[in-house]
Design a protein around this motif. Structure first.
Motif, short mmCIF file in Angstrom:
data_model
loop_
_atom_site.label_atom_id
_atom_site.label_comp_id
_atom_site.label_asym_id
_atom_site.label_seq_id
_atom_site.Cartn_x
_atom_site.Cartn_y
_atom_site.Cartn_z
N ALA A 324 26.96 14.07 14.96
CA ALA A 324 28.19 14.31 16.13
C ALA A 324 29.24 12.98 15.97
CB ALA A 324 27.51 14.53 17.44
N GLU A 325 28.29 11.81 15.68
CA GLU A 325 29.01 10.59 15.71
C GLU A 325 29.87 10.49 14.56
OE1 GLU A 325 26.55 6.97 16.47
OE2 GLU A 325 25.14 8.10 17.71
N ILE A 326 29.32 10.94 13.54
CA ILE A 326 30.18 10.85 12.35
C ILE A 326 31.36 11.70 12.45
CG2 ILE A 326 30.37 11.73 9.79
CD1 ILE A 326 27.42 10.92 9.74
N ILE A 327 31.17 12.99 13.10
CA ILE A 327 32.71 13.63 13.47
C ILE A 327 33.47 13.15 14.42
CG2 ILE A 327 33.25 15.84 14.49
CD1 ILE A 327 30.75 17.20 13.52
N SER A 328 32.97 12.28 15.21
CA SER A 328 33.88 11.64 16.22
C SER A 328 34.63 10.28 15.44
CB SER A 328 33.34 11.20 17.54
OG SER A 328 32.65 9.77 17.50
N VAL A 329 33.86 9.86 14.49
CA VAL A 329 34.48 8.65 13.78
C VAL A 329 35.57 9.27 12.90
CG1 VAL A 329 34.17 6.89 11.90
CG2 VAL A 329 32.38 7.19 13.70
N ASP A 330 35.22 10.32 12.20
CA ASP A 330 36.08 10.79 11.65
C ASP A 330 37.60 11.05 12.23
OD1 ASP A 330 35.64 11.39 8.88
OD2 ASP A 330 34.64 13.55 9.06
N LYS A 331 37.37 11.55 13.49
CA LYS A 331 38.57 12.22 14.21
C LYS A 331 39.32 10.89 14.62
CE LYS A 331 38.76 14.84 18.09
NZ LYS A 331 37.93 15.59 19.11
N SER A 332 38.62 9.72 15.07
CA SER A 332 39.33 8.71 15.27
C SER A 332 39.98 8.03 14.15
CB SER A 332 37.94 7.70 15.61
OG SER A 332 38.49 6.19 15.31
N PHE A 333 39.43 8.17 13.02
CA PHE A 333 40.14 7.90 11.79
C PHE A 333 41.44 8.58 11.61
CE2 PHE A 333 41.09 8.06 7.06
CZ PHE A 333 40.74 6.74 6.87
N MET A 334 41.55 9.67 11.90
CA MET A 334 42.53 10.72 11.84
C MET A 334 43.73 10.13 12.80
SD MET A 334 42.33 12.46 9.20
CE MET A 334 41.36 13.64 8.36
N GLU A 335 43.12 9.84 13.94
CA GLU A 335 44.21 9.46 15.07
C GLU A 335 44.59 8.18 15.13
OE1 GLU A 335 41.67 10.86 18.13
OE2 GLU A 335 41.99 12.97 18.06
N LYS A 349 31.99 1.86 10.10
CA LYS A 349 30.92 2.71 11.12
C LYS A 349 30.55 3.94 10.16
CE LYS A 349 32.80 2.11 15.62
NZ LYS A 349 33.77 2.68 16.68
N TYR A 350 31.38 4.57 9.66
CA TYR A 350 31.04 5.73 9.05
C TYR A 350 30.15 5.50 7.81
CZ TYR A 350 32.11 9.69 5.99
OH TYR A 350 32.12 11.15 5.29
N GLN A 351 30.12 4.41 7.21
CA GLN A 351 29.06 4.14 6.08
C GLN A 351 27.81 3.87 6.79
OE1 GLN A 351 30.16 4.99 3.47
NE2 GLN A 351 30.69 3.21 1.92
N ASP A 352 27.79 3.15 7.87
CA ASP A 352 26.66 2.74 8.41
C ASP A 352 25.88 4.14 9.00
OD1 ASP A 352 26.87 0.19 8.34
OD2 ASP A 352 27.13 -0.06 10.38
N LEU A 353 26.62 5.04 9.66
CA LEU A 353 26.22 6.20 10.22
C LEU A 353 25.74 7.04 8.78
CD1 LEU A 353 28.86 7.19 12.68
CD2 LEU A 353 26.48 6.68 13.09
N LYS A 354 26.29 7.28 7.68
CA LYS A 354 26.00 7.87 6.78
C LYS A 354 24.72 7.49 6.14
CE LYS A 354 28.92 10.90 4.99
NZ LYS A 354 28.58 12.36 4.76
N GLU A 355 24.47 6.16 6.15
CA GLU A 355 23.33 5.62 5.67
C GLU A 355 22.14 5.99 6.64
OE1 GLU A 355 22.17 1.14 4.95
OE2 GLU A 355 23.82 1.86 3.65
N GLN A 356 22.37 5.84 7.97
CA GLN A 356 21.33 6.39 8.99
C GLN A 356 20.91 7.54 8.88
OE1 GLN A 356 22.66 5.53 12.89
NE2 GLN A 356 23.39 3.56 12.60
N LEU A 357 22.16 8.59 8.32
CA LEU A 357 21.78 9.93 8.30
C LEU A 357 20.95 10.31 7.32
CD1 LEU A 357 22.72 12.88 9.43
CD2 LEU A 357 24.35 12.79 7.56
N ASN A 358 21.20 9.69 6.22
CA ASN A 358 20.34 9.85 4.96
C ASN A 358 18.67 9.58 5.39
OD1 ASN A 358 20.46 10.81 2.43
ND2 ASN A 358 20.95 8.77 1.63
N GLU A 359 18.67 8.32 5.73
CA GLU A 359 17.46 7.85 6.29
C GLU A 359 16.59 8.74 7.08
OE1 GLU A 359 17.33 4.17 7.83
OE2 GLU A 359 17.93 3.13 5.89
#
Ligand code: ADP
Ligand code: MG
Length: 379
Positions: A324-335, A349-359
């Motif tokens: 959900a956080e990734i989606i919201s960062v995505d959105k913020s990026f667009m906006e 932030k996006y990179q961090d979240l991706k890493e967390q997600l992977n772990e």
């Protein structure tokens, strides 16, 4: 890894919130290079042991054999007899004396009691901890070239390759080899030297599937006498016809293959010996009636399963949250329009979240495997 990923894909295939992950996992799987086990290739390395004169009928005869290290008794008055051609597995928990008895048999350690080695027995030994006498100044290839005789000479490079010495590896000097490489080289050497009694202490530890299989086929064909210490059920299966279980300073002889032994002990694999013994000790100490015992076991089972499942569910919640956080960062990026500063923050932030997600997904895979193993082991 492939199995875990497939499980993940299967599980979340129809969950909308997981669509991205599922897609990325599918891509990840596509990228994995899959190695086919080449049947033909294997047959080209048809290891034949060099001929060796037959030994006497009785190879080892022990009576009241005792071994102590100082005040520590490892083996207490054990009796056994090994006949020519027998193939025997030594199994049991770590520290029960398998290595000790192997070293006594090959004449490396002293003992108390009676031990006779039969007439004309020619022993080959593979040590669990390899500090064997390899000539440090020779190369891998020379080491083998110097001892290989007869037909097998045309297959030296194939054999070394099968034991994971590829290409330039064979030109390495023994003195620069890692522990694992030394162990593998010692094994190849052992297989080429004439012997009629092999004692192998955990020979598969540094082998991959293919070299393990080549060793296994060679040992099945070996017509001498064999002792092999191993925790590897599938390796032992088909090789041994007898199992010595090491326990409480004694050994117990079990006639039959490794699966007969596992069935008799009601365990799935050799690592379970340890757990099973512990469980038994606890119940003996508690000395409760069998009904109460069963009730407690069931409760314990439920509690453990609940714990494992809870962990898995928590992990799923965390994954959903990160997504959900990734989606919201995505959105913020667009906006955020053209502000490169905002972009950078979002990207980080996006990179961090991706890493967390992977772990977390790795953790999830681990947890889900543990649940499955629990269900399997306790069914
Ligand atoms: N050289 C030694 N001196 C003292 N104790 C030893 C020595 N070698 C092994 N032991 C002890 O003897 C027991 C049996 O060890 P080992 O034969 O290596 O068992 P296994 O091979 O079944 O794991 C262990 O408790 C170990 O710590
Ligand atoms: Mg050992």
């Amino acid at each position: 890894m492939i199995e875990e990923t497939e499980k993940f894909i299967e599980r979340f295939r129809y969950k909308a919130t997981k669509a991205v992950q599922v897609q990325s996992k599918i891509k990840q799987l596509d990228k994995v290079e899959r190695l086919e086990v080449d049947e033909e290739d294997k047959s080209t390395i048809n290891l034949r042991f060099p001929p060796s004169p037959r030994s006497g009928t009785v190879v080892v005869d022990a009576e009241g054999l005792t071994k102590k290290y100082g005040s520590l008794t490892v083996l207490n008055k054990i009796d056994f007899k090994i006949s020519r051609g027998e193939k025997i597995a030594f199994v049991g928990r770590n520290g029960e004396g398998k290595t000790t008895l192997s070293r006594i048999i090959i004449g490396e350690l002293d003992w108390v009691g009676n031990l006779k080695i039969g007439h004309n027995v020619k022993t080959g030994y593979f040590a669990q901890n390899q500090d064997v006498l390899l000539d440090e100044s020779k190369t891998v290839l020379q080491t083998i070239d110097d001892i290989a005789k007869g037909d097998i000479r045309t297959k030296i490079r194939d054999m070394l390759g099968a034991f994971l010495f590829r290409g330039d590896d064979v030109e390495k000097k023994v003195k620069v080899l890692s522990g694992g490489e030394r162990a593998r080289l010692a094994l190849v050497k052992l297989l080429l030297e004439p012997s009629n009694f092999l004692v192998l202490d955990e020979p598969t530890n540094h082998l991959d599937m293919r070299s393990k299989d080549i060793l296994k086929q060679a040992l099945i064909k070996y017509d001498g006498t064999l002792i092999v210490v191993s925790h590897d059920r599938d390796f032992l299966d088909g090789i041994v016809g007898k199992v010595y279980e090491f326990k409480h300073n004694k050994i117990k002889e079990n006639i039959g293959g490794i699966y007969d032994f596992l069935r008799k002990k009601k365990i799935e694999n050799l690592k379970d010996i340890e757990r099973k013994d512990k469980a038994k000790n606890v119940s003996a100490q508690e000395n409760v009636s069998s009904n109460k015992q069963k009730y407690l076991e069931k409760k314990e089972y439920d509690r453990n399963l609940r714990k494992l499942r809870k962990r898995l569910e928590e992990s799923e919640l965390i994954i959903e949250k990160i997504e959900a956080e990734i989606i919201s960062v995505d959105k913020s990026f667009m906006e955020s329009g053209n502000s490169s500063e905002a972009h950078e923050i979002d990207y980080k932030k996006y990179q961090d979240l991706k890493e967390q997600l992977n772990e977390e997904m790795n953790r999830w895979a681990q947890y889900s495997q543990e649940v499955e193993e629990f269900l399997q082991n306790n069914s």
